[in-house]
Design a protein around this motif. Structure first.
Motif, PDB file in Angstrom:
ATOM      1  N   ASP A  56      -1.588  10.612  -2.975  1.00 52.84           N
ATOM      2  CA  ASP A  56      -1.481  11.456  -1.781  1.00 52.84           C
ATOM      3  C   ASP A  56      -0.287  12.412  -1.827  1.00 52.84           C
ATOM      4  O   ASP A  56       0.789  12.052  -2.290  1.00 52.84           O
ATOM      5  CB  ASP A  56      -1.386  10.573  -0.530  1.00 52.84           C
ATOM      6  N   ASP A  85       1.414   3.895  -3.628  1.00 52.53           N
ATOM      7  CA  ASP A  85       0.552   5.076  -3.451  1.00 52.53           C
ATOM      8  C   ASP A  85       0.955   6.167  -4.454  1.00 52.53           C
ATOM      9  O   ASP A  85       2.112   6.542  -4.536  1.00 52.53           O
ATOM     10  CB  ASP A  85       0.686   5.612  -2.016  1.00 52.53           C
ATOM     11  N   GLU A 116       0.845  -1.202   0.000  1.00 52.21           N
ATOM     12  CA  GLU A 116       0.000   0.000   0.000  1.00 52.21           C
ATOM     13  C   GLU A 116       0.882   1.255   0.000  1.00 52.21           C
ATOM     14  O   GLU A 116       0.600   2.232  -0.696  1.00 52.21           O
ATOM     15  CB  GLU A 116      -0.872  -0.037   1.269  1.00 52.21           C
ATOM     16  N   LEU A 142       2.243  11.085   2.600  1.00 53.10           N
ATOM     17  CA  LEU A 142       2.077   9.705   3.072  1.00 53.10           C
ATOM     18  C   LEU A 142       2.885   9.601   4.359  1.00 53.10           C
ATOM     19  O   LEU A 142       4.104   9.759   4.349  1.00 53.10           O
ATOM     20  CB  LEU A 142       2.598   8.739   2.008  1.00 53.10           C
ATOM     21  N   LYS A 179      -2.421  10.594   3.822  1.00 52.13           N
ATOM     22  CA  LYS A 179      -2.725   9.202   4.178  1.00 52.13           C
ATOM     23  C   LYS A 179      -1.782   8.769   5.296  1.00 52.13           C
ATOM     24  O   LYS A 179      -0.569   9.031   5.223  1.00 52.13           O
ATOM     25  CB  LYS A 179      -2.524   8.302   2.958  1.00 52.13           C
TER      26      LYS A 179
END
Length: 768
Positions: free
Chosen positions: A223, A220, A216, A226, A590
């Motif tokens: 975003d 990514d 994940e 992060l 995130k």
């Protein structure tokens, strides 16, 4: 189908892939050989080009020949580099072409597809993939989900497949050792195999064991921020390095490694991780520590180093001041102060020439504030520079008539005269014009330091401005709310001034200094940097992170750390997430939490997590090992003997063993005592040293981010590690251990382990 038959079929496929890889290696080697031969030939042709400078057309022909040959040379060198990179990748694939296989059926498709996943893609003919790169969109299916329906992201949107098989391989020297079929993202057998390996002086890639949460992080794209909170040993740094490799693959052609910056905790750590990306076939990104980044811009100022930061003992006023100076509130106050400088209070310095004032600071101030009030600081600075250059040019004519110029012309040697003329024609109407030419050259040469001083903003008094900002801070911020009185603040600033006179500046001060300078000079940061990674973010403060966001305005940020390991910012790290929320768009932020610790055995993880009080969540991975050992001794000599005993035991079983002292002085003292007993170790004194094989002794603040097979904590007594302020430090030290951990103390062991259940460690008696 029986397991043996399945293994035979898989081995047959593997043999075929390795054979094709070897054929591709031969092709790459031929290309390298051809390119080398071509490069040699082109270089000879360049050497043989006849220089024709007698006519203009001859010069043009020569230049065009050179250009054509240079273009051919560049093309062949690119061809050679591409083939060499390809050969290096193929050599890696030959040893282990892939580590996983997935079988799936796309929606609406009748036939199922089989994909093998490895470190890099490999085709034996156009668009016929024998192995897919682990970063390819379809490979995400392997890391993402269990068998059944799995969704994954592609550049053209979300896709869905029915996953029917997930298989993992352990391959050694071209032979399949084991096959695992699993419903999980990565089976525990494979993880146990990888985690049971010995540590080394270099971090390894984790592509074979990437977990779902790590995947994940890696993939990514949407975003702006992060934030990865990960327990010690949870694989956050490794996952982020794979993220860099994935981004370089995903945006190939639009993103280069020079547009990615990683801020790491120390230079030792940079050395530890520098093989991960090359292992994955990528160039390393820009790597530096925050203070290397700061120091490059202020080489004349000495910024506190890691040792000084760690060992500084501040009084209550200094601690309160630090809370103020590292806050987002003070970052905003710096901007307000800078805007005010467009109207008043800018500090300037005289421009000097031959020991006298050439242009006074009052005159510079007059020029600076002569521009329209609407001018921002950057435009005001540029306008002032232009005026100062005009003034300099006007002064050239008047200075040419001075006696010192005449004296210098009289004393010129023939060589000096030739240098002054350069390529200028020497025909002058009369001697007076020749004299004026030489006089102008001499004055312009003499004025060069002033020109440089103007170009480099040396007419700004940045040190004075910095101190003035601190002096007026009580008018900008309510210092009482930080527990500081006016009198205490002025004493603090006086101390700051004395340090600045000696060329010293604190770790907090340097960021404020740089931000103030950037605002005054109108610098808007490096717009070419696209991704910024900050490791061990718990040791940063809000002011530093806000400044990094200002310096890299177009970058997406990945911040990773463990709030349990804040050894410089302590409790201030707890408010970090809250303050970050005001810097970045919450919709594009995130937070990923990695709670499972993979580095250490279950016994070490359980022991270390009990040292903490109200710490972030930590979950042990089920890998069994020996209980941590505690050895209390009565004297220092007995403690040294206990270290030697532990060292002898660990050296037989492990490759990387570290003895971690609290401070450099502690580490140095132990090193000398071991030397006296002919016990060989390497003392890591500074972050610029390299990690070496064999036992090392390292102070605690340099061990951040590193891991070792076995760790011996030197002198873990109640005097060295006392009070809640030391909990995070002791946790950080102990959590460096992968397989074995020992704490040796002179006298009673630290009370910080009182919360650890007694059945989670073993007390050992010193044999001597």
């Amino acid at each position: 189908m029986s397991a043996n038959t399945e293994k035979e079929l898989e081995q047959k496929y593997l043999d075929n892939v390795i054979e094709k890889v070897k054929e591709a290696e031969q092709t790459a080697e031929k290309k390298i050989k051809t390119a080398r031969h071509d490069i040699k030939g082109i270089n000879k042709q360049i050497d043989d080009i006849h220089l024709n400078t007698t006519t203009y057309s001859g010069m043009m022909d020569t230049a065009m020949s050179f250009r054509a040959q240079q273009q051919m040379l560049d093309e062949r060198q690119n061809s050679w580099q591409h083939a060499a990179d390809r050969l290096a990748t193929l050599k890696r694939l030959e040893k282990k072409p892939y580590f996983a296989r997935i079988d799936f059926r796309e929606k609406g498709a009748a036939e199922k597809e089989t994909v093998y996943i490895g470190l890099a893609s490999f085709t034996d003919r156009p668009d016929h993939f024998l192995v897919y790169d682990w970063r390819a969109p379809i490979s995400s299916v392997y890391y993402e989900g269990k068998l059944g329906e799995v969704k994954y992201q592609t550049p053209v949107g979300e896709q869905e497949v029915d996953l029917t098989l997930k298989r993992q391989f352990q391959i050694k020297d071209g032979v399949i050792v084991t096959i695992f079929d699993t419903d999980e993202q990565v089976g525990d057998q494979m993880l146990l195999e990888a985690l049971g390996n010995h540590s080394s002086t270099k971090m390894k890639s984790i592509v074979t064991t990437i977990q779902r949460k790590q995947n994940e992080i890696i993939r990514d794209t949407k975003d702006e921020l992060l934030f990865v909170q990960g327990a010690a040993g949870s694989g956050k740094t490794a996952a982020v390095l794979q993220r860099v490799a994935w981004l370089l693959y995903r945006y190939r052609g639009n993103l280069t490694s020079s547009q990615v910056v990683l801020f790491s905790p120390n230079q030792l750590f940079n050395d530890y991780i520098d093989q991960v990306l090359p292992e994955l076939g990528e160039h390393n990104m820009v790597q530096m520590t925050y203070f290397q980044f700061a120091n490059r811009r202020v080489p004349k100022l000495h910024v506190q180093n890691l040792e000084q930061r760690f060992e500084s003992h501040e009084d209550a006023t200094a601690q309160n001041a630090q809370r103020l100076l590292t806050s987002l509130q003070y970052f905003n106050a710096t901007e307000r102060y800078a805007k005010h400088l467009g109207h008043a209070n800018m500090r300037f310095r005289n421009l000097m020439f031959n020991g006298k004032v050439f242009l006074s600071k009052d005159k510079i101030k007059e020029i600076y504030y002569s521009f329209n009030n609407n001018y921002n600081l950057g435009n005001r600075l540029d306008g002032t520079k232009e005026e100062l250059i005009r003034y300099l040019n006007r002064r050239v004519s008047s200075e040419m008539r001075n006696k010192w110029v005449e004296d210098e012309i009289q004393s010129l040697s023939k060589e000096e005269i030739d240098n002054l003329f350069g390529n200028q024609p020497r025909e002058f109407e009369d001697e007076d014009k020749e004299y004026k030419f030489l006089a102008r050259q001499i004055v312009m040469r003499a004025f060069m330091p002033i020109k440089k001083a103007i170009d480099h903003n040396q007419w700004l008094n940045i040190n004075g401005q910095f101190l003035h900002f601190f002096r007026v801070t009580p008018k900008l911020v309510n210092i009482n709310s930080y527990g500081i009185s006016e009198e205490q603040w002025q004493r603090y600033v006086d101390n700051l001034k004395e340090n600045l006179k000696q060329g010293k500046i604190s770790a907090n001060g340097i960021t404020i200094y740089l931000y103030l300078y950037d605002l005054i000079t109108g610098k808007h940061g490096q717009r070419d940097i696209r991704y910024v990674f900050v490791d061990e973010v718990q040791d940063y403060d809000a002011y530093q992170l806000a400044y990094l966001k200002y310096r890299f305005p177009r970058a997406k940020f990945t911040l990773l750390g463990d709030l349990n390991q804040a050894i410089f910012t302590h409790e201030n790290s707890r408010s970090l997430l809250q303050q970050l929320g005001t810097m970045f768009d919450p919709e594009k932020t995130k937070v990923v939490q990695l709670t499972k610790s993979y580095r250490s055995t279950k016994q070490i993880t359980d022991f270390t997590k009990h040292i903490l009080v109200d710490g972030e969540a930590i979950e042990a991975f089920e890998r069994e090992g020996a209980k941590p050992q505690i050895c209390e001794t009565k004297t220092e000599d007995e403690a040294v003997t206990a270290v030697v005993d532990a060292l002898n035991k660990y050296k037989k079983e492990h490759d990387a063993v570290a003895i971690i002292g609290k401070t450099l002085a502690d580490s140095e003292e132990l090193y000398q005592k071991l030397m006296a007993q002919n016990v060989k170790t390497t003392l890591i004194r500074t972050e610029n040293q390299r990690l070496v094989n064999g036992p090392i002794i390292v102070p605690s603040y340099l061990a951040k981010g590193l891991e070792f097979d076995a760790v011996i904590v030197w002198n873990a007594n109640d005097k060295q590690y006392h009070g809640d302020g030391e909990r995070q430090l002791l946790y950080t030290i102990c959590s460096r251990a992968m397989h074995d951990l020992s704490l040796v103390s002179i006298g009673k062991v630290t009370s910080l382990i009182n919360q650890v259940p007694v059945d989670e460690y073993k007390r050992v008696m010193n044999n001597k």
